[in-house]
Enzyme design. Sequence first.
Site, PDB file in Angstrom:
ATOM      1  N   GLY A 163       0.332  -0.978   0.166  1.00  0.00           N
ATOM      2  CA  GLY A 163      -0.374  -0.569   0.223  1.00  0.00           C
ATOM      3  C   GLY A 163       0.861   1.260  -0.440  1.00  0.00           C
ATOM      4  O   GLY A 163       2.356   0.690   0.299  1.00  0.00           O
ATOM      5  N   GLN A 203       3.066   9.893   1.161  1.00  0.00           N
ATOM      6  CA  GLN A 203       4.174   8.909   0.995  1.00  0.00           C
ATOM      7  C   GLN A 203       5.094   9.298   0.338  1.00  0.00           C
ATOM      8  O   GLN A 203       6.969   8.752   0.241  1.00  0.00           O
ATOM      9  CB  GLN A 203       4.181   8.227   1.996  1.00  0.00           C
ATOM     10  CG  GLN A 203       3.276   7.252   2.570  1.00  0.00           C
ATOM     11  CD  GLN A 203       3.240   5.999   2.375  1.00  0.00           C
ATOM     12  OE1 GLN A 203       2.887   5.449   2.294  1.00  0.00           O
ATOM     13  NE2 GLN A 203       4.360   4.858   3.000  1.00  0.00           N
ATOM     14  N   CYS A 254       6.183  -0.748   7.013  1.00  0.00           N
ATOM     15  CA  CYS A 254       5.655   0.521   6.071  1.00  0.00           C
ATOM     16  C   CYS A 254       6.890   0.973   5.543  1.00  0.00           C
ATOM     17  O   CYS A 254       8.110   1.160   5.968  1.00  0.00           O
ATOM     18  CB  CYS A 254       5.721   2.549   6.910  1.00  0.00           C
ATOM     19  SG  CYS A 254       4.912   3.260   5.863  1.00  0.00           S
ATOM     20  N   LEU A 255       6.621   1.431   4.154  1.00  0.00           N
ATOM     21  CA  LEU A 255       7.341   1.929   3.205  1.00  0.00           C
ATOM     22  C   LEU A 255       8.202   3.411   3.888  1.00  0.00           C
ATOM     23  O   LEU A 255       9.595   3.386   3.208  1.00  0.00           O
ATOM     24  CB  LEU A 255       6.839   1.841   1.576  1.00  0.00           C
ATOM     25  CG  LEU A 255       6.861   1.274   1.100  1.00  0.00           C
ATOM     26  CD1 LEU A 255       6.007   1.643  -0.232  1.00  0.00           C
ATOM     27  CD2 LEU A 255       8.081  -0.425   1.072  1.00  0.00           C
ATOM     28  N   HIS A 291      -4.097   1.113   8.315  1.00  0.00           N
ATOM     29  CA  HIS A 291      -2.616   1.870   7.821  1.00  0.00           C
ATOM     30  C   HIS A 291      -3.020   3.054   6.694  1.00  0.00           C
ATOM     31  O   HIS A 291      -2.026   4.045   7.203  1.00  0.00           O
ATOM     32  CB  HIS A 291      -1.811   0.692   7.334  1.00  0.00           C
ATOM     33  CG  HIS A 291      -0.556   0.769   7.105  1.00  0.00           C
ATOM     34  ND1 HIS A 291       0.602   0.968   8.089  1.00  0.00           N
ATOM     35  CD2 HIS A 291       0.414   2.468   6.327  1.00  0.00           C
ATOM     36  CE1 HIS A 291       1.722   1.058   7.708  1.00  0.00           C
ATOM     37  NE2 HIS A 291       1.499   2.140   6.741  1.00  0.00           N
ATOM     38  N   GLU A 292      -3.188   3.149   5.559  1.00  0.00           N
ATOM     39  CA  GLU A 292      -2.918   3.857   4.316  1.00  0.00           C
ATOM     40  C   GLU A 292      -4.168   5.017   4.811  1.00  0.00           C
ATOM     41  O   GLU A 292      -3.654   6.011   4.852  1.00  0.00           O
ATOM     42  CB  GLU A 292      -3.747   3.026   3.286  1.00  0.00           C
ATOM     43  CG  GLU A 292      -2.378   2.219   2.774  1.00  0.00           C
ATOM     44  CD  GLU A 292      -1.546   2.271   2.930  1.00  0.00           C
ATOM     45  OE1 GLU A 292      -0.586   3.114   2.862  1.00  0.00           O
ATOM     46  OE2 GLU A 292      -0.523   1.314   3.214  1.00  0.00           O
ATOM     47  N   HIS A 311      -2.484   6.990   7.045  1.00  0.00           N
ATOM     48  CA  HIS A 311      -1.151   8.338   6.333  1.00  0.00           C
ATOM     49  C   HIS A 311      -1.661   9.725   6.237  1.00  0.00           C
ATOM     50  O   HIS A 311      -1.819  10.555   6.047  1.00  0.00           O
ATOM     51  CB  HIS A 311      -0.650   7.952   5.162  1.00  0.00           C
ATOM     52  CG  HIS A 311       0.293   6.669   5.417  1.00  0.00           C
ATOM     53  ND1 HIS A 311       1.639   7.013   6.350  1.00  0.00           N
ATOM     54  CD2 HIS A 311       0.765   5.063   5.106  1.00  0.00           C
ATOM     55  CE1 HIS A 311       1.829   6.870   6.429  1.00  0.00           C
ATOM     56  NE2 HIS A 311       2.041   5.055   5.780  1.00  0.00           N
TER      57      HIS A 311
HETATM   58 NI    NI Z   1       2.274   2.573   5.820  1.00  0.00          NI
END
Ligand code: NI
Length: 158
Positions: free
Chosen positions: A46, A51, A89-90, A131-132, A135
């Site tokens: 995701g 991000q 998480c990226l 999670h997304e 963000h």
């Molecule tokens: Ni993330």
Amino acid sequence: MAIRTIREIGDPVLNKVSKEVKEITPRVQELIDDMFETMYESNGVGLAAVQVGVLKKIVVIDTTGEDPILLINPRIVEFSGEQTGNEACLSVPGKTGSVTRPNYVKVIAQDEELNEFEIEGEELFARALCHEIEHLEGHLYVEKVEGALMDVEPEEEE
Ligand code: NI
């Protein structure tokens, strides 16, 4: 399409609230294409626009590798149950930590033509949705980690 640079924890943009998307301009379309490409290139499940440094309420998710989902202006309208599991998480490279999330969520979002649709998820997909969407409110999962944030075991090289 292009791979965009992923912003990492400590970058103040990650704590900002994203803005609603009101129009799909060519720039927004390009952003969406780049987000999918960047997510797949990074082996993520995701990615939120914030991000890659763009404060728009856009999320891409693919928890199976063959089910790309685009969510514009998503919001959770229902949730139930509970699951606890490791998250990553990226924007927090090399780390993982345990987070408790609802086991089921229902989300209302808009598609590429800004038509509203409803999507439900359980387990990993519910976790990814939570999670997304967080963000977009300027939150990272590390704020919710129970216990310590751990290092991901480096993958063995062949
Ligand atoms: Ni993330």
